[in-house]
Design a protein around this motif. Structure first.
Motif, PDB file in Angstrom:
ATOM      1  N   ASP A 152       0.287   4.203   6.689  1.00 36.00           N
ATOM      2  CA  ASP A 152      -1.020   4.786   6.384  1.00 36.00           C
ATOM      3  C   ASP A 152      -1.612   5.487   7.606  1.00 36.00           C
ATOM      4  OD1 ASP A 152      -1.396   2.388   7.719  1.00 36.00           O
ATOM      5  OD2 ASP A 152      -3.208   1.859   6.617  1.00 36.00           O
ATOM      6  N   LEU A 200       2.100   1.636  -3.537  1.00 36.78           N
ATOM      7  CA  LEU A 200       1.058   2.102  -4.451  1.00 36.78           C
ATOM      8  C   LEU A 200       0.688   3.564  -4.223  1.00 36.78           C
ATOM      9  CD1 LEU A 200      -1.449  -0.895  -4.594  1.00 36.78           C
ATOM     10  CD2 LEU A 200       0.222  -0.204  -6.334  1.00 36.78           C
ATOM     11  N   ASN A 201       0.724   3.996  -2.953  1.00 37.18           N
ATOM     12  CA  ASN A 201       0.345   5.363  -2.606  1.00 37.18           C
ATOM     13  C   ASN A 201       1.498   6.362  -2.740  1.00 37.18           C
ATOM     14  OD1 ASN A 201      -2.337   4.656  -2.036  1.00 37.18           O
ATOM     15  ND2 ASN A 201      -1.793   4.022   0.034  1.00 37.18           N
ATOM     16  N   ASP A 253       0.830  -1.206   0.000  1.00 32.84           N
ATOM     17  CA  ASP A 253       0.000   0.000   0.000  1.00 32.84           C
ATOM     18  C   ASP A 253       0.866   1.258   0.000  1.00 32.84           C
ATOM     19  OD1 ASP A 253      -2.336  -1.457  -0.078  1.00 32.84           O
ATOM     20  OD2 ASP A 253      -2.763  -1.255   2.062  1.00 32.84           O
ATOM     21  N   LEU A 280       4.233   6.510  -1.040  1.00 27.88           N
ATOM     22  CA  LEU A 280       4.899   6.832   0.220  1.00 27.88           C
ATOM     23  C   LEU A 280       6.275   6.177   0.318  1.00 27.88           C
ATOM     24  CD1 LEU A 280       1.864   6.425   2.648  1.00 27.88           C
ATOM     25  CD2 LEU A 280       2.833   8.554   1.722  1.00 27.88           C
TER      26      LEU A 280
END
Length: 174
Positions: free
Chosen positions: A97, A25-26, A22, A28
């Motif tokens: 996140d 994908l984001n 994640d 970060l």
């Protein structure tokens, strides 16, 4: 020899298994694949410039983790005024996140790490259970700069399922 993570199904599977996908994908975390050494590579950035990288072997090659450079900056992942200091890049990504993860890439706190960390509102130190004494020393040192709390882990953050990580964050960090 770093290429897109998607060039290796095994690398992509590893990143998913350790909760880093994640963050990747984001945007970060900048995670790549070293096709010559068969390693998942986490790029270390400082002021948006790549200053180092660390790679995890996927084929049993020693060392398991390889540092590509010699910068003294930690791996930072996430956007928050609160940070959680962990040992490795996957653990930092796995919580990014909710809170900024800072991977020491080991268990040693360097002065350059302190410069990055002291700008935050609150710090949590959550090293692996076998490094609890080192974590306590880190807490003592950081308390001179920023409110800091020790969290003793029973299980590595990167090995937790998403629900376990969310519970960890609710219990200790929120």
């Amino acid at each position: 020899t770093f290429v897109s993570l998607s060039r290796s199904k095994e690398a992509e599977a590893y990143v998913k298994r350790v909760g880093s996908y994640d963050a990747y994908l984001n945007g970060l975390a900048d995670i790549r694949y070293d096709f010559q050494q068969e390693r998942v590579v986490y790029l270390v950035k400082h002021n948006n410039k790549i200053v180092d990288a660390t790679g995890r072997s996927l084929n049993g090659r020693k060392p398991k983790w390889r540092r590509y450079g010699n910068s003294k900056y930690p791996f930072v992942c996430g956007e928050s005024r609160y940070i959680c200091i962990v040992e490795d890049c996957p653990s930092a990504c796995s919580i990014s996140d909710s809170i900024k993860g800072v991977g020491l890439m080991g268990t040693t706190l360097l002065d350059d790490h302190i410069d990055v960390i002291k700008k935050h509102k609150k710090v949590f130190v959550a090293l692996d259970k076998d490094a609890t004494s080192k974590a306590y020393m880190i807490v003592r040192k950081l308390r001179n700069y920023v409110p800091t709390r020790l969290i003793v882990l029973n299980k590595d953050l990167k090995d937790m399922e998403r629900g376990e990580r969310n519970e960890f964050i609710r219990r200790y960090i929120d």
